[in-house]
Design an enzyme around this catalytic site. Structure first.
Site, PDB file in Angstrom:
ATOM      1  N   SER A 209      32.074  -8.825 -35.720  1.00 13.57           N
ATOM      2  CA  SER A 209      33.181  -9.784 -35.704  1.00 13.57           C
ATOM      3  C   SER A 209      34.439  -9.183 -35.083  1.00 13.57           C
ATOM      4  O   SER A 209      35.494  -9.814 -35.087  1.00 13.57           O
ATOM      5  CB  SER A 209      33.489 -10.254 -37.127  1.00 13.57           C
ATOM      6  OG  SER A 209      33.979  -9.172 -37.905  1.00 13.57           O
TER       7      SER A 209
ATOM      8  N   LEU B 188      37.700  -6.647 -34.817  1.00 13.83           N
ATOM      9  CA  LEU B 188      38.652  -6.194 -35.841  1.00 13.83           C
ATOM     10  C   LEU B 188      39.305  -7.405 -36.491  1.00 13.83           C
ATOM     11  O   LEU B 188      40.471  -7.708 -36.273  1.00 13.83           O
ATOM     12  CB  LEU B 188      39.714  -5.283 -35.222  1.00 13.83           C
ATOM     13  CG  LEU B 188      39.337  -3.830 -35.119  1.00 13.83           C
ATOM     14  CD1 LEU B 188      40.463  -3.025 -34.498  1.00 13.83           C
ATOM     15  CD2 LEU B 188      38.976  -3.259 -36.476  1.00 13.83           C
ATOM     16  N   HIS B 189      38.509  -8.117 -37.274  1.00 12.30           N
ATOM     17  CA  HIS B 189      38.983  -9.301 -37.981  1.00 12.30           C
ATOM     18  C   HIS B 189      38.640  -9.162 -39.452  1.00 12.30           C
ATOM     19  O   HIS B 189      37.680  -8.503 -39.816  1.00 12.30           O
ATOM     20  CB  HIS B 189      38.323 -10.564 -37.412  1.00 12.30           C
ATOM     21  CG  HIS B 189      38.647 -10.770 -35.971  1.00 12.30           C
ATOM     22  ND1 HIS B 189      39.854 -11.249 -35.555  1.00 12.30           N
ATOM     23  CD2 HIS B 189      37.934 -10.519 -34.854  1.00 12.30           C
ATOM     24  CE1 HIS B 189      39.868 -11.309 -34.237  1.00 12.30           C
ATOM     25  NE2 HIS B 189      38.712 -10.860 -33.786  1.00 12.30           N
ATOM     26  N   ALA B 190      39.436  -9.772 -40.283  1.00 10.98           N
ATOM     27  CA  ALA B 190      39.200  -9.861 -41.729  1.00 10.98           C
ATOM     28  C   ALA B 190      38.770  -8.540 -42.363  1.00 10.98           C
ATOM     29  O   ALA B 190      39.551  -7.609 -42.434  1.00 10.98           O
ATOM     30  CB  ALA B 190      38.223 -10.989 -42.026  1.00 10.98           C
TER      31      ALA B 190
END
Length: 90
Positions: free
Chosen positions: A12, A14-16
């Site tokens: 994903s 560098l998210h969440a």
């Protein structure tokens, strides 16, 4: 100054969750580490908003940099983290 280019390994980007784990690890370092993408200005790796604003995707190269005592170890630890798929189920 120690600097290293690393490829984002999380599916994903560098998210969440991956960004959160990365920022937490950066906060534990004894030196300030910066992260940059696509020739943009580097941002503080301890800032969740700044890291998310990079919009780094899976496979994107990013540059980690730090200065001072412990810079090499800090950059290498964070690089190892970024290279892994932090979304993978263990």
């Amino acid at each position: 100054m120690h600097q290293r280019t690393v490829t984002v390994g999380s599916r994903s980007g560098l998210h969440a969750r991956p960004a959160s784990l990365f920022v937490q690890a950066a906060t534990r370092q004894p030196v300030k580490v910066t992260i940059a993408r696509d020739g943009r200005d580097p941002v503080d790796a301890r800032s969740m908003l700044a890291v998310l604003a990079l919009a780094a995707q899976h496979g994107d190269p990013v540059v980690l940099s730090a200065e001072g005592d412990g810079a090499r170890a800090a950059v290498e630890e964070l690089a190892g983290l970024l290279e892994r798929d932090l979304d993978a189920r263990n």
